[in-house]
Design a protein around this motif. Structure first.
Motif, PDB file in Angstrom:
ATOM      1  N   GLN A   1      36.435  43.160 125.373  1.00 11.20           N
ATOM      2  CA  GLN A   1      36.580  42.297 126.540  1.00 11.20           C
ATOM      3  C   GLN A   1      36.771  43.135 127.796  1.00 11.20           C
ATOM      4  OE1 GLN A   1      39.750  39.655 125.490  1.00 11.20           O
ATOM      5  NE2 GLN A   1      38.407  38.317 124.315  1.00 11.20           N
ATOM      6  N   GLY A   2      37.540  44.196 127.683  1.00 10.76           N
ATOM      7  CA  GLY A   2      37.727  45.085 128.826  1.00 10.76           C
ATOM      8  C   GLY A   2      36.418  45.691 129.266  1.00 10.76           C
ATOM      9  N   GLN A   3      35.588  46.066 128.303  1.00  5.83           N
ATOM     10  CA  GLN A   3      34.286  46.630 128.613  1.00  5.83           C
ATOM     11  C   GLN A   3      33.397  45.568 129.250  1.00  5.83           C
ATOM     12  OE1 GLN A   3      32.312  48.333 125.222  1.00  5.83           O
ATOM     13  NE2 GLN A   3      31.162  49.719 126.505  1.00  5.83           N
ATOM     14  N   THR A   4      33.462  44.343 128.765  1.00  6.46           N
ATOM     15  CA  THR A   4      32.664  43.265 129.330  1.00  6.46           C
ATOM     16  C   THR A   4      33.091  42.993 130.767  1.00  6.46           C
ATOM     17  OG1 THR A   4      32.414  42.270 127.157  1.00  6.46           O
ATOM     18  CG2 THR A   4      31.993  40.848 129.049  1.00  6.46           C
ATOM     19  N   ILE A   5      34.395  42.986 131.013  1.00  9.43           N
ATOM     20  CA  ILE A   5      34.882  42.762 132.364  1.00  9.43           C
ATOM     21  C   ILE A   5      34.397  43.872 133.281  1.00  9.43           C
ATOM     22  CG2 ILE A   5      36.970  42.730 133.795  1.00  9.43           C
ATOM     23  CD1 ILE A   5      38.328  41.264 131.406  1.00  9.43           C
ATOM     24  N   THR A   6      34.451  45.090 132.821  1.00  6.41           N
ATOM     25  CA  THR A   6      33.982  46.214 133.623  1.00  6.41           C
ATOM     26  C   THR A   6      32.507  46.066 133.945  1.00  6.41           C
ATOM     27  OG1 THR A   6      35.639  47.635 132.625  1.00  6.41           O
ATOM     28  CG2 THR A   6      33.794  48.723 133.693  1.00  6.41           C
ATOM     29  N   GLU A   7      31.694  45.701 132.961  1.00  4.57           N
ATOM     30  CA  GLU A   7      30.267  45.516 133.196  1.00  4.57           C
ATOM     31  C   GLU A   7      30.034  44.381 134.192  1.00  4.57           C
ATOM     32  OE1 GLU A   7      28.601  44.967 129.322  1.00  4.57           O
ATOM     33  OE2 GLU A   7      29.017  47.034 128.733  1.00  4.57           O
ATOM     34  N   THR A   8      30.813  43.310 134.079  1.00  3.72           N
ATOM     35  CA  THR A   8      30.693  42.182 135.009  1.00  3.72           C
ATOM     36  C   THR A   8      31.082  42.612 136.411  1.00  3.72           C
ATOM     37  OG1 THR A   8      31.195  40.648 133.221  1.00  3.72           O
ATOM     38  CG2 THR A   8      31.465  39.816 135.464  1.00  3.72           C
ATOM     39  N   GLU A   9      32.155  43.373 136.518  1.00  5.72           N
ATOM     40  CA  GLU A   9      32.585  43.868 137.830  1.00  5.72           C
ATOM     41  C   GLU A   9      31.533  44.771 138.450  1.00  5.72           C
ATOM     42  OE1 GLU A   9      37.419  43.821 137.123  1.00  5.72           O
ATOM     43  OE2 GLU A   9      36.294  45.650 136.696  1.00  5.72           O
ATOM     44  N   LEU A  10      30.924  45.632 137.648  1.00  5.10           N
ATOM     45  CA  LEU A  10      29.864  46.512 138.161  1.00  5.10           C
ATOM     46  C   LEU A  10      28.672  45.702 138.654  1.00  5.10           C
ATOM     47  CD1 LEU A  10      29.926  49.428 135.566  1.00  5.10           C
ATOM     48  CD2 LEU A  10      30.556  49.556 137.971  1.00  5.10           C
TER      49      LEU A  10
ATOM     50  N   SER B   1      28.735  42.663 139.731  1.00  9.01           N
ATOM     51  CA  SER B   1      29.175  41.998 140.956  1.00  9.01           C
ATOM     52  C   SER B   1      29.099  42.957 142.142  1.00  9.01           C
ATOM     53  CB  SER B   1      30.594  41.473 140.780  1.00  9.01           C
ATOM     54  OG  SER B   1      31.043  40.871 141.968  1.00  9.01           O
ATOM     55  N   MET B   2      29.514  44.208 141.920  1.00  7.57           N
ATOM     56  CA  MET B   2      29.442  45.205 142.996  1.00  7.57           C
ATOM     57  C   MET B   2      27.991  45.476 143.388  1.00  7.57           C
ATOM     58  SD  MET B   2      32.613  47.722 141.827  1.00  7.57           S
ATOM     59  CE  MET B   2      31.670  49.164 142.069  1.00  7.57           C
ATOM     60  N   ARG B   3      27.101  45.567 142.402  1.00 10.20           N
ATOM     61  CA  ARG B   3      25.675  45.782 142.702  1.00 10.20           C
ATOM     62  C   ARG B   3      25.123  44.612 143.518  1.00 10.20           C
ATOM     63  NH1 ARG B   3      25.199  46.781 136.984  1.00 10.20           N
ATOM     64  NH2 ARG B   3      25.736  48.940 136.633  1.00 10.20           N
ATOM     65  N   HIS B   4      25.515  43.398 143.115  1.00  8.19           N
ATOM     66  CA  HIS B   4      25.077  42.200 143.827  1.00  8.19           C
ATOM     67  C   HIS B   4      25.605  42.228 145.262  1.00  8.19           C
ATOM     68  CE1 HIS B   4      23.683  38.120 144.345  1.00  8.19           C
ATOM     69  NE2 HIS B   4      24.891  37.760 144.756  1.00  8.19           N
ATOM     70  N   GLY B   5      26.873  42.595 145.417  1.00  7.68           N
ATOM     71  CA  GLY B   5      27.468  42.693 146.751  1.00  7.68           C
ATOM     72  C   GLY B   5      26.757  43.731 147.607  1.00  7.68           C
ATOM     73  N   GLN B   6      26.373  44.835 146.994  1.00 10.16           N
ATOM     74  CA  GLN B   6      25.649  45.881 147.733  1.00 10.16           C
ATOM     75  C   GLN B   6      24.296  45.366 148.198  1.00 10.16           C
ATOM     76  OE1 GLN B   6      26.875  48.982 148.591  1.00 10.16           O
ATOM     77  NE2 GLN B   6      25.061  49.040 149.866  1.00 10.16           N
ATOM     78  N   LYS B   7      23.619  44.600 147.359  1.00  7.07           N
ATOM     79  CA  LYS B   7      22.317  44.039 147.751  1.00  7.07           C
ATOM     80  C   LYS B   7      22.486  43.091 148.939  1.00  7.07           C
ATOM     81  CE  LYS B   7      20.113  44.363 143.243  1.00  7.07           C
ATOM     82  NZ  LYS B   7      19.624  43.639 142.066  1.00  7.07           N
ATOM     83  N   ILE B   8      23.551  42.279 148.899  1.00  2.00           N
ATOM     84  CA  ILE B   8      23.801  41.356 150.004  1.00  2.00           C
ATOM     85  C   ILE B   8      24.085  42.142 151.282  1.00  2.00           C
ATOM     86  CG2 ILE B   8      25.459  39.645 150.910  1.00  2.00           C
ATOM     87  CD1 ILE B   8      25.634  38.555 148.022  1.00  2.00           C
TER      88      ILE B   8
END
Length: 148
Positions: A114-123, A125-132
């Motif tokens: 779950q920790g790994q999944t959260i990290t992947e989700t956070e990454l 999200s950061m990529r999406h934020g960078q695109k925006i």
């Protein structure tokens, strides 16, 4: 598949293939002599062959995780070592255990996943934020060029 040696579970180094009352069977063992003596004592048992076992690195790693589980849970420990199935995940509902000695290990692994999944989700999200942000910068540059 497993046997106790000095209080720890160990992988059996051999598999014995034998015939008993016309049926061919296999069993893991660490003691060839015991099987040879057994077959000599009982006419209905014939040893066909002994073969050396081999286990994957994943199976050996899982054994390290559970080698100190107390006696009485051999079948559950063996199942976990074999394929990573925890006692409360067994297909046969009659065999399942809700409270078992591997529960803490199971929870640790679930938390890790779950920790790994959260990290992947956070990454992501950061990529999406960078695109925006990149889009907003391009838009602002275009607006600035239009004002000139």
């Amino acid at each position: 598949m497993l046997y106790l040696e000095n209080g720890e579970w160990v992988l059996a180094p051999y598999k014995v293939k034998y015939k008993q009352r016309g049926e061919v069977l296999e069993q893991y063992t660490h003691d060839k002599q015991w099987w040879t003596d057994f077959a000599a004592k009982w006419e209905h048992t014939e040893i066909l062959e002994f073969e050396e076992t081999s286990f994957t690195d994943e199976q050996k790693a899982r054994l390290e995780e559970v080698k100190n589980v107390k006696e009485g849970f051999e079948s559950y420990v063996a199942q976990y070592v074999l394929d990573g199935t925890f006692p409360d995940e067994l297909e046969d509902e009659k065999e399942r255990l809700k409270n078992h000695p591997l529960r803490l290990l199971q929870l640790e692994k679930e938390n890790s996943r779950q920790g790994q999944t959260i990290t992947e989700t956070e990454l992501e999200s950061m990529r999406h934020g960078q695109k925006i942000t990149d889009f907003e910068l391009k838009f602002m540059l275009l607006e600035g060029n239009d004002n000139e």
